[in-house]
Enzyme design. Sequence first.
Site, PDB file in Angstrom:
ATOM      1  N   GLY A 183       0.605  -1.223   0.071  1.00 32.43           N
ATOM      2  CA  GLY A 183      -0.065   0.000  -0.131  1.00 32.43           C
ATOM      3  C   GLY A 183       0.898   1.291  -0.134  1.00 32.43           C
ATOM      4  N   ASN A 201      -7.638   3.627   9.159  1.00 34.66           N
ATOM      5  CA  ASN A 201      -7.079   2.270   9.833  1.00 34.66           C
ATOM      6  C   ASN A 201      -7.227   2.406  11.361  1.00 34.66           C
ATOM      7  OD1 ASN A 201      -5.418   4.270   8.921  1.00 34.66           O
ATOM      8  ND2 ASN A 201      -3.922   3.308  10.240  1.00 34.66           N
ATOM      9  N   CYS A 215       2.808   1.276  13.179  1.00 33.49           N
ATOM     10  CA  CYS A 215       4.114   1.757  13.459  1.00 33.49           C
ATOM     11  C   CYS A 215       4.077   2.386  14.940  1.00 33.49           C
ATOM     12  CB  CYS A 215       4.222   2.730  12.519  1.00 33.49           C
ATOM     13  SG  CYS A 215       3.104   3.896  12.082  1.00 33.49           S
TER      14      CYS A 215
END
Length: 380
Positions: A70, A150, A329
């Site tokens: 992505g 997300n 992350c």
Amino acid sequence: MKVYFDNAATTAMDDRVIEAMLPFMKNHYGNPSSVHSHGREVRTAIERARKKVAELLNATPSEIFFTSGGTEADNTALVCGIETHGIKHAITSPLEHHAVLHTLEVCEQKGNIQLHTLDVNAKGEIDLNQLEELLKKYPNALVSLMHANNEIGNLNDLQKIGSLAQEYGAFFHSDTVQTMGHYTHDLKNLPVDAIVAGGHKFHGPKGSGFLYVRKDKKIHPFIHGGAQERNMRGGTENVIGIIGIAKALELAYEDMAGHEAHIKALKKHFIEKLKAEIPGVEFNGLSGQTDKSLYTVLNVSMPPSEANSGMLLFNLDLAGISASGGSACSSGATVGSHVLRALNHNPERDSVRFSFSRFNTIEEVDYTIEKLKELYAVEA
Ligand SMILES: Cc1ncc(COP(=O)(O)O)c(C=O)c1O
């Protein structure tokens, strides 16, 4: 019990995807650019995979470019969309993934564009009137707004945004990483110019992805080298990744309604149990509203608790439950979530993102609720 509730970060591969990939690790190892039979058979398999992806998305094979995921697909669409079409203004929201935000920020730092960021309310909703005002002021801009967030699962209406973008001659890119394989994308009827996918979010392999670019909005290559991907991406193709992502998408489409029903039932059960068992629980963004959010994501804002403050994800991990505080992350640190910050989330409340897949079960939800009850019982 071990529970994996971090499917927005990545998913387990489906055995059938692995089976489809294996022959390309063992026997079909030719370089697809080679003209001999070893090469040709692999080239044929890649083109078959491209055709399959295009068919599922109601696109044409020439509009699909395989990438490493992505992030690369987002970078390609944004950087090359801006360069190819001489775009001077970009409009986005503070809730985009860093693959979009950081890319656009770099474009701005280089002096290529001026970046305009939409406001969001406490639930993470954008205002389409503000988008239209900006489009009026800056026609032919680039618009980059994700399909689903997300972290908080908010869904954007791509039809409405795309129609506005079209009206004002904008190039519309949407980061569809979290919805690919979970929702259908009918690209002949959806007014988007570029969308993206990462195979590992729908039971395919990591390091696989693709970019769709509408044929009348062609862009330059991002990675220069050989003539692979019809001169759009130099470098020997990730053959096993391409085979894997196409198979994963095929499986996702085969029973999408079934997967959605299963996962939605888990999410609804989770919401109801949390409300019943944890006084003061709240849901970040629109994730608590199943009709307005990605069915795979539930972002829970727990009541302030001394025992769990800053330790919630760690405590869940000790109980065998893998969840996350935001995107992978920034896992483990809600303060690191730029999305929750944009929503002015109360830092005294610990937030945890539970994200589901078709492999999860109701027992796993009940186990997690029990553990949360135990963790929050201390002060009750
Ligand atoms: C919305 C969104 N965009 C982009 C990405 C990056 O995708 P990839 O990991 O395939 O590079 C992710 C993955 O976390 C994502 O959730």
